[in-house]
Design a protein around this motif. Structure first.
Motif, PDB file in Angstrom:
ATOM      1  N   SER A  40       0.825  -1.216   0.000  1.00 56.03           N
ATOM      2  CA  SER A  40       0.000   0.000   0.000  1.00 56.03           C
ATOM      3  C   SER A  40       0.854   1.259   0.000  1.00 56.03           C
ATOM      4  CB  SER A  40      -0.938   0.004   1.212  1.00 56.03           C
ATOM      5  OG  SER A  40      -1.894  -0.999   1.056  1.00 56.03           O
ATOM      6  N   THR A  47       0.762   6.651  -6.799  1.00 52.56           N
ATOM      7  CA  THR A  47      -0.380   7.534  -7.057  1.00 52.56           C
ATOM      8  C   THR A  47      -0.125   8.946  -6.523  1.00 52.56           C
ATOM      9  OG1 THR A  47      -1.403   6.731  -5.023  1.00 52.56           O
ATOM     10  CG2 THR A  47      -2.084   5.690  -7.067  1.00 52.56           C
ATOM     11  N   LEU A  85       0.117  10.087  -3.550  1.00 49.90           N
ATOM     12  CA  LEU A  85      -0.540  10.555  -2.325  1.00 49.90           C
ATOM     13  C   LEU A  85       0.503  11.293  -1.498  1.00 49.90           C
ATOM     14  CD1 LEU A  85      -3.255  10.454  -0.810  1.00 49.90           C
ATOM     15  CD2 LEU A  85      -2.348   8.526   0.456  1.00 49.90           C
ATOM     16  N   TYR A  86       1.699  10.775  -1.503  1.00 50.73           N
ATOM     17  CA  TYR A  86       2.841  11.523  -0.990  1.00 50.73           C
ATOM     18  C   TYR A  86       4.090  11.175  -1.777  1.00 50.73           C
ATOM     19  CZ  TYR A  86       1.840   7.645   2.261  1.00 50.73           C
ATOM     20  OH  TYR A  86       1.438   6.478   2.828  1.00 50.73           O
ATOM     21  N   LEU A 100       0.239  11.337 -14.088  1.00 56.00           N
ATOM     22  CA  LEU A 100      -1.018  10.835 -13.512  1.00 56.00           C
ATOM     23  C   LEU A 100      -2.110  10.658 -14.576  1.00 56.00           C
ATOM     24  CD1 LEU A 100      -1.128  12.861 -10.155  1.00 56.00           C
ATOM     25  CD2 LEU A 100      -0.662  10.431 -10.428  1.00 56.00           C
ATOM     26  N   PHE A 104      -8.550   1.177  -5.993  1.00 55.86           N
ATOM     27  CA  PHE A 104      -8.029   1.004  -4.638  1.00 55.86           C
ATOM     28  C   PHE A 104      -8.695  -0.180  -3.938  1.00 55.86           C
ATOM     29  CE2 PHE A 104      -6.980   5.583  -5.175  1.00 55.86           C
ATOM     30  CZ  PHE A 104      -5.623   5.486  -4.925  1.00 55.86           C
ATOM     31  N   GLN A 110     -10.207  -0.283  -1.045  1.00 51.33           N
ATOM     32  CA  GLN A 110     -11.542   0.039  -0.549  1.00 51.33           C
ATOM     33  C   GLN A 110     -12.345   0.715  -1.666  1.00 51.33           C
ATOM     34  OE1 GLN A 110      -9.784   2.256   2.581  1.00 51.33           O
ATOM     35  NE2 GLN A 110     -10.726   1.008   4.164  1.00 51.33           N
ATOM     36  N   THR A 160     -14.247   3.227  -3.675  1.00 52.96           N
ATOM     37  CA  THR A 160     -14.152   4.693  -3.630  1.00 52.96           C
ATOM     38  C   THR A 160     -15.257   5.351  -4.442  1.00 52.96           C
ATOM     39  OG1 THR A 160     -12.606   4.625  -5.464  1.00 52.96           O
ATOM     40  CG2 THR A 160     -11.652   4.691  -3.279  1.00 52.96           C
ATOM     41  N   LEU A 165     -13.110  14.991 -13.998  1.00 56.47           N
ATOM     42  CA  LEU A 165     -11.794  15.195 -13.363  1.00 56.47           C
ATOM     43  C   LEU A 165     -10.653  14.984 -14.359  1.00 56.47           C
ATOM     44  CD1 LEU A 165     -12.210  13.433  -9.888  1.00 56.47           C
ATOM     45  CD2 LEU A 165     -12.304  15.872 -10.408  1.00 56.47           C
ATOM     46  N   HIS A 166     -10.913  14.194 -15.370  1.00 57.23           N
ATOM     47  CA  HIS A 166      -9.885  13.949 -16.385  1.00 57.23           C
ATOM     48  C   HIS A 166     -10.090  14.798 -17.628  1.00 57.23           C
ATOM     49  CE1 HIS A 166      -7.413  10.697 -14.670  1.00 57.23           C
ATOM     50  NE2 HIS A 166      -8.464  10.569 -13.887  1.00 57.23           N
ATOM     51  N   GLU A 180     -10.034   8.374   4.614  1.00 59.07           N
ATOM     52  CA  GLU A 180      -9.950   7.050   5.238  1.00 59.07           C
ATOM     53  C   GLU A 180     -10.559   5.994   4.335  1.00 59.07           C
ATOM     54  OE1 GLU A 180     -11.381   6.636   9.153  1.00 59.07           O
ATOM     55  OE2 GLU A 180      -9.633   7.610  10.018  1.00 59.07           O
ATOM     56  N   MET A 181     -11.686   6.350   3.711  1.00 58.10           N
ATOM     57  CA  MET A 181     -12.386   5.360   2.891  1.00 58.10           C
ATOM     58  C   MET A 181     -11.835   5.299   1.466  1.00 58.10           C
ATOM     59  SD  MET A 181     -14.216   4.240   5.172  1.00 58.10           S
ATOM     60  CE  MET A 181     -15.122   3.007   4.266  1.00 58.10           C
ATOM     61  N   GLY A 182     -11.055   6.275   1.079  1.00 59.59           N
ATOM     62  CA  GLY A 182     -10.391   6.171  -0.211  1.00 59.59           C
ATOM     63  C   GLY A 182     -10.864   7.101  -1.314  1.00 59.59           C
ATOM     64  N   SER A 183     -12.113   7.641  -1.218  1.00 56.81           N
ATOM     65  CA  SER A 183     -12.582   8.431  -2.362  1.00 56.81           C
ATOM     66  C   SER A 183     -11.827   9.752  -2.490  1.00 56.81           C
ATOM     67  CB  SER A 183     -14.089   8.672  -2.301  1.00 56.81           C
ATOM     68  OG  SER A 183     -14.442   9.222  -1.074  1.00 56.81           O
ATOM     69  N   ARG A 220      -8.726   9.871  -2.120  1.00 60.49           N
ATOM     70  CA  ARG A 220      -7.524   9.464  -2.866  1.00 60.49           C
ATOM     71  C   ARG A 220      -7.785   9.513  -4.363  1.00 60.49           C
ATOM     72  NH1 ARG A 220      -5.072   4.111  -0.169  1.00 60.49           N
ATOM     73  NH2 ARG A 220      -3.116   4.897  -0.966  1.00 60.49           N
ATOM     74  N   MET A 221      -9.016   9.139  -4.761  1.00 66.69           N
ATOM     75  CA  MET A 221      -9.350   9.189  -6.187  1.00 66.69           C
ATOM     76  C   MET A 221      -9.237  10.617  -6.715  1.00 66.69           C
ATOM     77  SD  MET A 221      -9.781   6.230  -7.297  1.00 66.69           S
ATOM     78  CE  MET A 221     -10.004   6.827  -8.953  1.00 66.69           C
ATOM     79  N   LEU A 222      -9.665  11.557  -5.887  1.00 68.21           N
ATOM     80  CA  LEU A 222      -9.588  12.959  -6.296  1.00 68.21           C
ATOM     81  C   LEU A 222      -8.124  13.383  -6.418  1.00 68.21           C
ATOM     82  CD1 LEU A 222     -11.358  15.526  -6.758  1.00 68.21           C
ATOM     83  CD2 LEU A 222     -10.970  16.080  -4.384  1.00 68.21           C
ATOM     84  N   VAL A 279      -5.602  11.644  -7.121  1.00 66.60           N
ATOM     85  CA  VAL A 279      -4.863  10.952  -8.179  1.00 66.60           C
ATOM     86  C   VAL A 279      -5.109  11.597  -9.548  1.00 66.60           C
ATOM     87  CG1 VAL A 279      -4.713   8.724  -9.397  1.00 66.60           C
ATOM     88  CG2 VAL A 279      -4.793   8.778  -6.934  1.00 66.60           C
ATOM     89  N   CYS A 280      -6.141  12.432  -9.649  1.00 67.90           N
ATOM     90  CA  CYS A 280      -6.434  12.965 -10.975  1.00 67.90           C
ATOM     91  C   CYS A 280      -5.383  14.013 -11.384  1.00 67.90           C
ATOM     92  CB  CYS A 280      -7.858  13.489 -11.045  1.00 67.90           C
ATOM     93  SG  CYS A 280      -8.079  15.111 -10.414  1.00 67.90           S
ATOM     94  N   MET A 297       0.292  14.452   6.034  1.00 62.44           N
ATOM     95  CA  MET A 297      -0.020  13.080   5.626  1.00 62.44           C
ATOM     96  C   MET A 297       1.258  12.281   5.408  1.00 62.44           C
ATOM     97  SD  MET A 297      -3.002  14.103   3.043  1.00 62.44           S
ATOM     98  CE  MET A 297      -3.363  12.512   2.340  1.00 62.44           C
ATOM     99  N   GLY A 316       0.016   7.044   5.410  1.00 60.69           N
ATOM    100  CA  GLY A 316      -1.314   6.885   4.833  1.00 60.69           C
ATOM    101  C   GLY A 316      -2.073   5.704   5.366  1.00 60.69           C
ATOM    102  N   GLY A 317      -1.598   5.138   6.442  1.00 59.76           N
ATOM    103  CA  GLY A 317      -2.243   3.929   6.930  1.00 59.76           C
ATOM    104  C   GLY A 317      -1.824   2.780   6.073  1.00 59.76           C
ATOM    105  N   GLY A 318      -2.524   1.749   6.137  1.00 60.66           N
ATOM    106  CA  GLY A 318      -2.193   0.602   5.303  1.00 60.66           C
ATOM    107  C   GLY A 318      -0.886  -0.004   5.726  1.00 60.66           C
TER     108      GLY A 318
END
Lengths: 243, 269
Positions: free
Chosen positions: A43, A50, A52-53, A75, A82, A84, A86, A103-104, B93-96, B98-100, B102-103, B261, B266-268
């Motif tokens: 993860s 991705t 995230l960081y 990206l 993912f 979970q 989303t 978004l794309h 936490e739930m991931g959505s 993260r989807m934002l 990633v764009c 963060m 990021g957890g996991g």
């Protein structure tokens, strides 16, 4: 073409080393299975790919675009599912996909055509008006895969997408992803600990305690390790069985 | 990457938030019930106990309900800002979330789009509240309802940015409840939402200074003056500066290289 390059990547949460000098690549038309037990660093690796960081050590490039220096171009080449779900449960399948298309930078008309294409391929088109909340786990996953492919990425990241699904749903997803690899030359990095999802022609990256223990085509790995199946190979590298 | 992409993305983010708002009717109702209870119950009880002297923007004696109406609009926006950030912690936490992230758009743009989406929702709630207050005979000049729009926009952005900043600092949903108590109550009660500054000064000098420089107070005053077609310069400047400060810190907090963060993980795995 190389879709993903990870080069000498290391990452730590404070004093805890999560990834240590990880290097590998995934080419177009290749399905690479990232195999590792819980806590292996899968993860974390996905969070870095991705963006995230950012990592302080090592490089990540998608289709030749360095993720730190050209993050937007990089990206744009990436589709992600993912672990979970989303999706927004209060919105319909189509509304969720239109949101992703926006978004794309995909306009409404083009988005509707692509949504229809992707949903039809996954046998979900007739459910397009249903709220995501009403779908079962397998159908939600199909919608997430459709969403990840909507902007026609070169690399698809799948973070344990079949966890919690029943066997027919798992098989359908595994089969669909392998079809995409064969017929559309999509590059796939698939994190899993479910070894029965690995096909004979997949390449395997075995991650354990933040380090790559082994990588290569599955038959070669089996031959080199003296193991006769994937389960044995997994134990060989993660539990020292057979050493 | 072009302007069209930015426009489509912002429309998508704002549209999604409005759709969610329309689908979640209970969220709309609960957002209105809170200030209405304050208006119909608390203010009715306090009307006799608290005298309001004539002070700008009011040109005559007013009922206590009239005085606290701008404060309750601020309350709506404060709660909405906190709720938006709560949903961002949940989304992360739930991931959505993260989807934002990633764009392929700059993170500052995504955060500002999220902020505008939340502010749009809070403005709808504020006007719905004003509509009910109108029926209760708490009325401002008609043009005041137009003047108030830019004030609501700025105050909504400022309070939403505060929520964004908090969501960037908080890793887990459980921690958020505590922060809500440590942020919402002090911010609301140490403000001019319920009592005018001069009244606060009568009872406590230090509380007066805290209320005076509380950005929430100034957002409420901006709304109060706008409702009577007046411009409160100090309120505007304080709210605008607080917005820029909170937003900058929030963008820093969500920066993939430097944000909280990264340090907290990021957890996991």
């Amino acid at each position: 073409m190389i879709a993903l390059t990870v080069d000498k990547l290391s990452f730590a949460y404070g004093s805890k080393q999560a990834l240590d000098n990880v290097s590998f690549s995934v080419a177009s038309g290749e399905c690479a299975i990232l195999l590792g037990p819980n806590g292996a660093g899968k993860s974390t690796l996905f969070s870095l790919i991705t963006r995230l960081y950012d990592s302080r050590e090592g490089q990540i490039a998608l289709c030749g675009f360095n993720l730190k220096q050209h993050s937007r171009q990089a990206l744009a080449k990436l589709g992600v599912v993912f672990q979970q779900t989303t999706l927004d449960p209060d919105l319909s399948v189509t509304q969720n996909l239109r949101y992703h298309a926006a978004l794309h930078g995909i306009g409404s008309k083009a988005a509707d055509i692509r949504i229809q294409d992707e949903l039809e391929r996954l046998n979900m088109f007739e459910r397009r008006h249903e709220k995501v909340r009403q779908l079962n786990g397998g159908h939600k996953r199909r919608v997430e895969i459709a969403r990840a492919l909507l902007h026609k990425p070169s690399l698809l990241l799948l973070d344990e997408p079949t966890v919690g699904l029943d066997m027919p749903s798992r098989e359908a997803i595994v089969s669909h992803v392998h079809d995409l690899v064969r017929h559309q030359q999509l590059a796939v990095l698939w994190a899993t600990h479910l070894i029965d999802e690995i096909a004979a022609d997949d390449s395997v990256i075995l991650l354990h305690r933040g380090k790559i223990q082994a990588q290569g085509q599955l038959p070669a790995l089996l031959a080199n390790s003296g193991c006769d199946n994937v389960e044995h190979l997994f134990k060989h590298y993660t539990q020292g069985v057979g050493r | 990457m072009n302007l069209l992409h930015y426009g489509l993305a912002m429309r998508g983010i704002v549209g999604r938030e409005l759709l969610r708002f329309l689908h979640q009717r209970e969220r709309f109702v609960s957002a209105l019930v809170r200030p209405l209870v304050w208006l119909f119950v608390f203010a009715a009880g306090f009307r006799a106990a608290l005298g309001i002297a004539i002070s700008p923007p009011y040109e005559t004696y007013i009922l206590y309900e009239v005085y606290i109406t701008p404060g309750l609009i601020g309350m709506i926006q404060l709660f909405n800002g906190m709720q938006s950030s709560l949903s961002m912690v949940y989304d992360r936490e739930m991931g959505s979330m993260r989807m934002l992230m990633v764009c392929p758009l700059p993170r500052w743009f995504l955060l500002i789009s999220k902020l505008i989406a939340g502010t749009a929702v809070s403005i709808l709630q504020a006007y719905a509240f004003l509509g009910i207050a109108w029926l209760y005979d708490i009325r401002a000049p008609l043009m005041g309802y137009v003047w108030i729009l830019p004030a609501l926009l700025l105050s909504g952005l400022m309070l939403g940015a505060l929520g964004l900043l908090l969501s960037s600092l908080i890793r887990q949903l459980e921690n958020f409840a505590g922060v809500m108590n440590f942020v919402i109550f002090p911010v609301f009660f140490m403000s001019t939402a319920l009592y005018p500054l001069w009244k606060i000064k009568e009872s406590s000098e230090w509380l007066y200074w805290l209320a005076q420089y509380n950005p929430f107070s100034q957002a409420v005053e901006l709304i109060r003056f706008a409702l009577y077609q007046q411009f409160n310069q100090f309120g505007f400047l304080t709210t605008a500066i607080a917005f820029v400060l909170f937003m900058s810190l929030a963008i820093l907090g969500y920066n993939p290289s430097r944000g909280m963060m990264v340090r907290k993980g990021g957890g996991g795995e």
